[in-house]
Write a protein that holds these residues in place. Structure first.
Motif, PDB file in Angstrom:
ATOM      1  N   GLY A 185      26.509 -14.902  -1.597  1.00 14.44           N
ATOM      2  CA  GLY A 185      25.190 -14.255  -1.846  1.00 14.44           C
ATOM      3  C   GLY A 185      24.020 -15.076  -1.759  1.00 14.44           C
ATOM      4  N   ASP A 186      24.209 -16.153  -1.231  1.00 13.31           N
ATOM      5  CA  ASP A 186      23.143 -17.217  -0.747  1.00 13.31           C
ATOM      6  C   ASP A 186      22.251 -17.156   0.250  1.00 13.31           C
ATOM      7  N   LEU A 187      23.116 -16.228   1.300  1.00 12.52           N
ATOM      8  CA  LEU A 187      22.283 -16.037   2.548  1.00 12.52           C
ATOM      9  C   LEU A 187      22.744 -14.626   3.028  1.00 12.52           C
ATOM     10  N   ALA A 188      21.784 -13.768   3.685  1.00 10.53           N
ATOM     11  CA  ALA A 188      22.153 -12.496   4.046  1.00 10.53           C
ATOM     12  C   ALA A 188      22.733 -12.841   5.657  1.00 10.53           C
ATOM     13  N   ALA A 189      23.734 -11.727   5.921  1.00  8.74           N
ATOM     14  CA  ALA A 189      24.475 -11.984   7.255  1.00  8.74           C
ATOM     15  C   ALA A 189      23.408 -12.156   8.417  1.00  8.74           C
ATOM     16  N   HIS A 190      22.447 -11.385   8.422  1.00  5.15           N
ATOM     17  CA  HIS A 190      21.393 -11.302   9.519  1.00  5.15           C
ATOM     18  C   HIS A 190      20.623 -12.834   9.590  1.00  5.15           C
ATOM     19  N   ASP A 191      20.626 -13.477   8.467  1.00  3.94           N
ATOM     20  CA  ASP A 191      19.875 -14.817   8.191  1.00  3.94           C
ATOM     21  C   ASP A 191      20.896 -16.190   8.534  1.00  3.94           C
ATOM     22  N   VAL A 192      22.029 -15.865   9.004  1.00  4.25           N
ATOM     23  CA  VAL A 192      22.988 -16.915   9.195  1.00  4.25           C
ATOM     24  C   VAL A 192      22.541 -17.557  10.417  1.00  4.25           C
ATOM     25  N   THR A 193      21.954 -18.657  10.502  1.00  4.06           N
ATOM     26  CA  THR A 193      21.670 -19.429  11.907  1.00  4.06           C
ATOM     27  C   THR A 193      21.842 -21.063  11.334  1.00  4.06           C
ATOM     28  N   MET A 194      21.929 -21.903  12.375  1.00  6.50           N
ATOM     29  CA  MET A 194      22.114 -23.308  12.053  1.00  6.50           C
ATOM     30  C   MET A 194      20.730 -23.873  11.346  1.00  6.50           C
ATOM     31  N   VAL A 195      19.577 -23.148  11.706  1.00  2.34           N
ATOM     32  CA  VAL A 195      18.407 -23.865  10.925  1.00  2.34           C
ATOM     33  C   VAL A 195      18.292 -23.354   9.642  1.00  2.34           C
ATOM     34  N   ASN A 196      18.818 -22.054   9.222  1.00  2.73           N
ATOM     35  CA  ASN A 196      18.824 -21.557   7.869  1.00  2.73           C
ATOM     36  C   ASN A 196      19.849 -22.185   7.146  1.00  2.73           C
ATOM     37  N   ILE A 197      21.069 -22.389   7.630  1.00  2.00           N
ATOM     38  CA  ILE A 197      22.064 -23.024   6.822  1.00  2.00           C
ATOM     39  C   ILE A 197      21.649 -24.511   6.545  1.00  2.00           C
ATOM     40  N   ARG A 198      21.047 -25.213   7.486  1.00  2.42           N
ATOM     41  CA  ARG A 198      20.737 -26.658   7.353  1.00  2.42           C
ATOM     42  C   ARG A 198      19.705 -26.619   6.004  1.00  2.42           C
ATOM     43  N   ASN A 199      18.730 -25.516   6.141  1.00  2.00           N
ATOM     44  CA  ASN A 199      17.448 -25.628   5.113  1.00  2.00           C
ATOM     45  C   ASN A 199      18.017 -25.294   3.962  1.00  2.00           C
ATOM     46  N   TRP A 200      19.015 -24.655   3.812  1.00  2.00           N
ATOM     47  CA  TRP A 200      19.812 -24.030   2.503  1.00  2.00           C
ATOM     48  C   TRP A 200      20.508 -25.289   1.959  1.00  2.00           C
ATOM     49  N   LEU A 201      21.205 -26.106   2.609  1.00  2.46           N
ATOM     50  CA  LEU A 201      21.893 -27.157   2.272  1.00  2.46           C
ATOM     51  C   LEU A 201      20.827 -28.213   1.610  1.00  2.46           C
ATOM     52  N   ALA A 202      19.857 -28.514   2.462  1.00  2.00           N
ATOM     53  CA  ALA A 202      18.864 -29.512   1.980  1.00  2.00           C
ATOM     54  C   ALA A 202      18.058 -29.294   0.888  1.00  2.00           C
ATOM     55  N   ALA A 203      18.177 -27.740   0.507  1.00  6.32           N
ATOM     56  CA  ALA A 203      17.256 -27.416  -0.667  1.00  6.32           C
ATOM     57  C   ALA A 203      18.390 -27.255  -1.856  1.00  6.32           C
ATOM     58  N   HIS A 204      19.610 -27.473  -1.855  1.00  8.75           N
ATOM     59  CA  HIS A 204      20.537 -27.129  -2.620  1.00  8.75           C
ATOM     60  C   HIS A 204      21.253 -28.582  -2.575  1.00  8.75           C
ATOM     61  N   PRO A 205      20.829 -29.895  -2.747  1.00  8.50           N
ATOM     62  CA  PRO A 205      21.479 -31.025  -2.659  1.00  8.50           C
ATOM     63  C   PRO A 205      22.857 -31.042  -3.843  1.00  8.50           C
ATOM     64  N   ASP A 206      22.679 -30.468  -4.989  1.00  8.56           N
ATOM     65  CA  ASP A 206      23.625 -30.469  -5.851  1.00  8.56           C
ATOM     66  C   ASP A 206      24.904 -29.525  -5.662  1.00  8.56           C
ATOM     67  N   GLN A 207      24.632 -28.479  -4.652  1.00  6.74           N
ATOM     68  CA  GLN A 207      25.662 -27.921  -4.092  1.00  6.74           C
ATOM     69  C   GLN A 207      26.443 -27.767  -2.797  1.00  6.74           C
ATOM     70  N   ALA A 208      25.445 -28.565  -2.041  1.00 11.41           N
ATOM     71  CA  ALA A 208      25.843 -28.972  -0.573  1.00 11.41           C
ATOM     72  C   ALA A 208      27.353 -29.471  -0.219  1.00 11.41           C
ATOM     73  N   ARG A 209      27.750 -30.683  -1.029  1.00 10.75           N
ATOM     74  CA  ARG A 209      28.949 -31.172  -0.780  1.00 10.75           C
ATOM     75  C   ARG A 209      30.087 -30.266  -1.019  1.00 10.75           C
ATOM     76  N   SER A 210      29.996 -29.292  -2.215  1.00  8.48           N
ATOM     77  CA  SER A 210      30.832 -28.317  -2.281  1.00  8.48           C
ATOM     78  C   SER A 210      31.156 -27.109  -1.350  1.00  8.48           C
ATOM     79  N   ILE A 211      29.907 -26.929  -0.939  1.00  9.72           N
ATOM     80  CA  ILE A 211      30.149 -25.883   0.050  1.00  9.72           C
ATOM     81  C   ILE A 211      30.660 -26.237   1.460  1.00  9.72           C
TER      82      ILE A 211
END
Length: 373
Positions: free
Chosen positions: A231-257
């Motif tokens: 539930g972190d991203l909508a299916a239509h929002d899945v792009t490399m840019v959005n994935i990278r931005n999400w990981l950068a914005a959630h450093p505490d969760q990035a590794r587990s993801i």
């Protein structure tokens, strides 16, 4: 060949390529300039084919591909190319005389890939804490009993995948002298692994080129799917840019993801490359931005010219018609089936933006060489 049980590394499609001959007039935008644009790379392909035994299989299946699936099939076209002048009209006459256009009846689907450019260090220091690993010495490839290729290692007489991403993150390969460089973040490493090659800018301004050297044998899990399921991203929002931005914005969760994808890619240094070209593709030839594609070698031969008609986003995300001649010079682990292709967009931020936004349908026409006679 080692015969072992396991899962195939690359997907394959059971769908048969369906081709229909068409006239060059059916290719909207076809011109001498388009023909000339691939002549230099086509010459490089011909030099490569000349080093191979004539029966070397380049891809596709004989019943489906009338000609061009063997290295020897290119002898006639390559022989004439050696004396073809480098001008638009000569290039157009050459291609129209020696290549037959066949429209792929299946709907085409295009995505993009690029050569990431990230910052790194030859030693572990400061912000550079993420290792970029070379291929472990005990990593091998083998054939399954079904004939598919797998990667892994022998352990206690059994063949199994190598260390998973989580195990490597926990230090399974530390201290073995496999570190090629140290990167700034796990995200930089991950996207380098997704693309399979890249440029690492060192603190002194020098650039290290690295390319794919193997994978650990674990199945690939798309991180975009994980973020959608959570539930972190909508299916239509899945792009490399959005994935990278999400990981950068959630450093505490990035590794587990990231560790949800157990698949892990290893690299090697690439020496002597032209800075103006991409990393070598499956034919060992440097890829050209906007002129090289990755295809499914199970259905289409490597090396063939392909006329692409689709829509392409620019660096600002504006989408427009895109009709150009490209060459099938690479393969990809997620490129499977007729009409499926990945366009190489180059390197740097603009190339990343275009590749990340490219997911478009269209048509595909493959140009097959005429028989040598």
């Amino acid at each position: 060949m080692l015969l072992v049980a396991g899962c195939a590394e690359q997907p394959s499609s059971n769908e048969t390529l369906s081709l229909t001959p068409v006239a060059y007039e059916a290719l909207t935008g076809w011109s001498g300039a388009e023909a000339l644009s691939v002549l230099s790379s086509l010459r490089a392909e011909c030099r490569r084919f000349a080093t191979l035994p004539p029966q070397t299989h380049l891809g596709g299946s004989a019943p489906t591909i009338p000609n061009g699936s063997r290295a020897g099939d290119w002898a006639g076209a390559c022989g004439v190319l050696a004396t073809t002048p480098d001008d638009a009209s000569s290039a157009q006459r050459y291609l129209q005389a020696w290549f037959v256009p066949y429209r792929v009846e299946q709907d085409a689907f295009y995505s993009g890939y690029y050569e990431p450019q990230v910052f790194g260090s030859p030693t572990r220091q400061g912000a550079f804490q993420t290792p970029l690993y070379a291929r472990p010495t005990d990593l091998v490839r083998a054939r399954t009993t079904a004939g598919s290729w797998v990667s892994g290692r022998w352990q206690d007489g059994r063949f199994s995948p190598h260390f998973s991403r989580a195990e490597i993150d926990q230090g399974a390969l530390a201290g073995k002298g496999l570190e090629l460089a140290w990167l700034r973040s796990p995200e930089d490493l991950f996207f380098l692994q997704i693309q399979g090659s890249g440029r690492i800018v060192m603190p002194d301004g020098s650039v290290m080129r690295v390319g794919y050297s193997g994978r650990n044998g674990h199945p690939y899990t798309p991180i975009g799917h994980v973020l959608v399921e959570n539930g972190d991203l909508a299916a239509h929002d899945v792009t490399m840019v959005n994935i990278r931005n999400w990981l950068a914005a959630h450093p505490d969760q990035a590794r587990s993801i990231l560790e949800k994808n157990a698949n892990y890619v290893f690299f090697k240094r690439l020496e002597g490359l032209d800075a103006a070209s991409g990393a070598p593709g499956a034919l060992g030839i440097g890829l050209t931005p906007g002129r090289s594609i990755a295809i499914d070698r199970n259905v289409m031969p490597l090396g063939v010219p392909v006329w692409v008609e689709t829509r392409l986003p620019d660096a600002q995300g504006q989408v427009g018609d895109w009709r150009h001649l490209v060459l099938a010079q690479d393969i990809g682990t997620d490129i499977a089936g007729p009409g499926r292709a990945d366009l190489f967009t180059g390197w740097g931020p603009a190339a990343e933006a275009v590749a990340g936004g490219l997911r478009e349908s269209g048509t595909m026409t493959v140009l097959l060489p005429r028989p040598p006679a």
